[in-house]
Scaffold this motif. Structure first.
Motif, PDB file in Angstrom:
ATOM      1  N   ARG A 100      36.726  37.079  22.606  1.00 51.09           N
ATOM      2  CA  ARG A 100      36.817  38.341  23.362  1.00 51.09           C
ATOM      3  C   ARG A 100      36.573  39.537  22.446  1.00 51.09           C
ATOM      4  O   ARG A 100      35.887  40.491  22.822  1.00 51.09           O
ATOM      5  N   LEU A 101      37.108  39.509  21.234  1.00 50.66           N
ATOM      6  CA  LEU A 101      36.878  40.586  20.278  1.00 50.66           C
ATOM      7  C   LEU A 101      35.383  40.715  19.989  1.00 50.66           C
ATOM      8  O   LEU A 101      34.837  41.822  19.978  1.00 50.66           O
ATOM      9  N   SER A 102      34.718  39.593  19.775  1.00 49.99           N
ATOM     10  CA  SER A 102      33.276  39.618  19.514  1.00 49.99           C
ATOM     11  C   SER A 102      32.526  40.230  20.692  1.00 49.99           C
ATOM     12  O   SER A 102      31.625  41.055  20.508  1.00 49.99           O
ATOM     13  N   ARG A 103      32.900  39.866  21.913  1.00 45.85           N
ATOM     14  CA  ARG A 103      32.265  40.449  23.106  1.00 45.85           C
ATOM     15  C   ARG A 103      32.473  41.951  23.148  1.00 45.85           C
ATOM     16  O   ARG A 103      31.566  42.710  23.461  1.00 45.85           O
ATOM     17  N   ARG A 104      33.709  42.375  22.864  1.00 44.68           N
ATOM     18  CA  ARG A 104      34.005  43.819  22.885  1.00 44.68           C
ATOM     19  C   ARG A 104      33.209  44.557  21.818  1.00 44.68           C
ATOM     20  O   ARG A 104      32.786  45.690  22.031  1.00 44.68           O
TER      21      ARG A 104
END
Length: 183
Positions: A100-104
């Motif tokens: 999720r961090l990578s997506r953000r």
């Protein structure tokens, strides 16, 4: 990416003092980068350290070098989970949180402010950074401090001493593998 760059940026993480480190470095070939990341993971995974490219852009990669066990523990705290839930993270699975961090990071030009939780920063300081829009802090070092200033300053000093020592040891021939502490 060179081992020297990893030592200079990630010494406290390699030493087991810090959950993770994020840093950018250049790359010229995507396939070569993936091979380098795989090689690093083979070398560091036995010591409990993982390397993930979080974001690739024109000739630069944002690497996340971290200790998965420590991250899971950090993100399990009530304060950290509360912050992450506000941004749509599945807090029961730290691996999904990294995804999720990578997506953000891909969705926005700015760093997601909750990234501090992935680096081992105190949740009260991450919350303070978000709520104060990076202003009104007590002091600044590896992060902006809104809570326990004295403890943060001690931690900053530990990180600096560790980095200085690790850089000196690397220059004297110690490998990244030997510098990485198994915890």
């Amino acid at each position: 990416m060179s081992d020297e760059l990893i030592v200079r940026h990630c010494a406290p993480t390699l030493a087991g003092l810090k959950t993770g480190t994020v840093f950018g470095c250049p790359y010229s070939d995507r396939k070569e980068l993936i091979l380098e990341v795989r090689s690093l993971n083979r070398r560091l995974a036995p010591k409990g350290v993982r390397v993930i490219p979080l974001r690739l852009s024109a000739g630069r990669v944002l690497l996340y070098i971290y200790r998965p066990d420590r991250l899971a523990n950090d993100l399990a705290s009530e304060d950290a989970a509360g912050i992450l839930e506000e941004y749509g993270y599945c807090v029961k699975d730290s691996g999904k949180c990294v995804v999720r961090l990578s997506r953000r990071l891909h969705e926005s030009e700015e760093f997601p402010h909750e990234i501090g939780l992935f680096l081992g920063y105190p949740a009260e300081d991450v919350r303070g950074f978000i709520e104060n829009r990076a202003g009104g802090y007590k002091c600044v070092g590896y992060w902006k401090v809104y809570g326990d200033e004295q403890n943060a300053k001690k931690q900053f000093e530990r990180y600096k001493k560790c980095t200085d020592l690790y850089c000196m040891q690397w220059e004297n021939g110690k490998s990244v593998e030997r510098l990485t502490v198994a915890v």
